[in-house]
Structures are given as structure tokens and as C-alpha cells.
Enzyme design. Structure first.
Site, PDB file in Angstrom:
ATOM      1  N   HIS A   1      49.785  83.284  91.394  1.00 35.40           N
ATOM      2  CA  HIS A   1      50.395  82.391  90.230  1.00 35.40           C
ATOM      3  C   HIS A   1      49.314  82.008  89.261  1.00 35.40           C
ATOM      4  O   HIS A   1      48.354  82.523  89.268  1.00 35.40           O
ATOM      5  CB  HIS A   1      50.795  81.144  91.142  1.00 35.40           C
ATOM      6  CG  HIS A   1      49.702  79.980  91.124  1.00 35.40           C
ATOM      7  ND1 HIS A   1      49.387  79.138  90.161  1.00 35.40           N
ATOM      8  CD2 HIS A   1      48.695  79.789  92.010  1.00 35.40           C
ATOM      9  CE1 HIS A   1      48.283  78.513  90.390  1.00 35.40           C
ATOM     10  NE2 HIS A   1      48.121  78.770  91.835  1.00 35.40           N
ATOM     11  N   CYS A   2      49.862  81.816  88.148  1.00 32.00           N
ATOM     12  CA  CYS A   2      49.248  81.498  86.948  1.00 32.00           C
ATOM     13  C   CYS A   2      49.656  79.998  86.485  1.00 32.00           C
ATOM     14  O   CYS A   2      50.298  79.294  87.148  1.00 32.00           O
ATOM     15  CB  CYS A   2      49.163  82.595  85.992  1.00 32.00           C
ATOM     16  SG  CYS A   2      50.978  82.714  85.313  1.00 32.00           S
ATOM     17  N   ARG A   3      49.551  79.850  85.251  1.00 32.04           N
ATOM     18  CA  ARG A   3      50.032  78.388  84.768  1.00 32.04           C
ATOM     19  C   ARG A   3      51.498  78.423  84.350  1.00 32.04           C
ATOM     20  O   ARG A   3      52.350  77.740  85.166  1.00 32.04           O
ATOM     21  CB  ARG A   3      49.514  78.176  83.542  1.00 32.04           C
ATOM     22  CG  ARG A   3      49.907  76.702  82.691  1.00 32.04           C
ATOM     23  CD  ARG A   3      49.460  76.380  81.484  1.00 32.04           C
ATOM     24  NE  ARG A   3      49.665  77.518  80.472  1.00 32.04           N
ATOM     25  CZ  ARG A   3      50.858  77.491  79.763  1.00 32.04           C
ATOM     26  NH1 ARG A   3      51.915  76.620  80.225  1.00 32.04           N
ATOM     27  NH2 ARG A   3      50.880  78.452  79.053  1.00 32.04           N
TER      28      ARG A   3
ATOM     29  N   ILE B   1      52.287  77.246  88.212  1.00 30.39           N
ATOM     30  CA  ILE B   1      51.861  75.840  88.596  1.00 30.39           C
ATOM     31  C   ILE B   1      52.812  74.917  87.734  1.00 30.39           C
ATOM     32  O   ILE B   1      53.181  73.922  88.332  1.00 30.39           O
ATOM     33  CB  ILE B   1      50.462  75.597  88.349  1.00 30.39           C
ATOM     34  CG1 ILE B   1      50.158  74.343  88.997  1.00 30.39           C
ATOM     35  CG2 ILE B   1      49.954  75.623  87.120  1.00 30.39           C
ATOM     36  CD1 ILE B   1      48.668  73.955  89.200  1.00 30.39           C
TER      37      ILE B   1
END
Length: 174
Positions: free
Chosen positions: A61-63, A91
Site C-alpha cells: 500500500h501507499c497513500r 491508506i
């Protein structure tokens, strides 16, 4: 590349999947999903947390999900034959689903935001001083513009390196 929503990702984590946050350490320090290990994109190829993990499934995952989608091939290669899933929406989607995150109120702002604030303040000061004191202060705005151009072309931002040495960013250097 297969994506999963936040609730499915949480179920997979409860079943033993490995959650990998590919954001920069300063982003991860400020806000993260509990249990996620931080392995920035540029460190994926030699990350012991990923190489030595027993999990058969890895959720990256990233932002917002953009970095994971853009780097899907590299993420799959780094996973070493495990099942690879991307957290759709990152996220941000995790938080929108009402799932908990760990926030460090004392953590410094992300380095990119610190650079943006510093450049903005210096540009505003240079422009104001050029208009009220001396046009020579336009050199400051030109210098900042050239610095941003160089950072964009080369990938090296001198101001970011200076800010990283500031006392409030000590934890990011460790």
C-alpha cells in the site's frame, strides 16, 4: 495486478498476510496502518523484512494507491513468488472504511511538505522584499525556481537534505 479493498486486506492481515507500506519513512512515521512494515520503493530489492517473511501473501500500500499501481511490476518482482495484492485506494481508503491507523502527533511533517512550505515562505519573502526594498531580492526567487527545476530534473533536492538535518527531523535520520 489484483487489488483488494480495505476490509478484505484487513481480513488477509488477520490470516497472516504481510502488509508493506511503500511510502517514504517520514510518511510512514506520521501515519500508518498498525502492523505494516515500511519498505520504500528504492529499498525493495534488498529488504530483509520482505525477503525473510513467512507470509504467502503480500499486500502493498501507499497513500492513495497510485504509487502501488505505477510500480506493480517492481512490487511483484520484489515479492519473490508470493501472491501480490495492492490495497486499492491505499491508506486513504483504509481510513475511509473506518479502519484504525496509528498517528504520531509529534512526528514531523512529510519532507516534501516541509520543502513546499520553505520554498513558499522564501518566494513570498523574496517577492515582498523585491517590491518594497530592492529589486535585487528577485534573485532569491530566481534561485529558488532554478533549485526546483534542478530537483525535478535530477531527482536531488538540496533543500530536502538541509531540512533532513534539522533537529525536528532527527528521528527520520535514525
Amino acid at each position: 495486478m489484483k487489488t483488494v479493498d480495505a476490509c478484505t486486506a484487513r481480513s488477509l492481515l488477520e490470516q497472516g498476510a504481510l502488509l508493506v507500506d511503500i511510502r517514504a519513512p517520514d510518511e510512514h512515521a506520521r501515519e500508518r496502518i498498525s502492523g505494516a512494515c515500511c519498505i520504500p520503493l528504492d529499498r525493495l530489492h534488498d529488504a530483509p523484512q520482505l525477503r525473510d517473511a513467512a507470509a504467502s501473501t503480500v499486500v502493498f500500500h501507499c497513500r492513495s494507491g497510485m504509487r502501488t499501481r505505477a510500480n506493480a511490476a517492481a512490487l511483484e518482482a520484489a515479492a519473490g513468488g508470493r501472491e501480490v495484492l495492492l490495497l486499492d485506494g491505499g491508506i486513504d481508503a483504509w481510513k475511509q472504511a473506518g479502519l484504525p491507523v496509528v498517528r504520531e502527533a509529534g512526528a514531523p511533517l512529510e519532507l516534501n511538505r516541509q520543502v513546499q512550505i520553505a520554498v513558499g515562505v522564501l518566494l513570498l519573502a523574496g517577492s515582498t522584499l523585491a517590491a518594497t526594498v530592492s529589486p535585487w531580492f528577485l534573485l532569491l526567487t530566481g534561485f529558488l525556481g532554478a533549485g526546483l527545476l534542478f530537483a525535478g530534473v535530477s531527482g536531488f533536492c538540496g533543500l530536502a537534505h538541509v531540512l533532513l538535518r534539522m533537529p525536528w527531523n532527527r528521528a527520520m535520520r535514525a
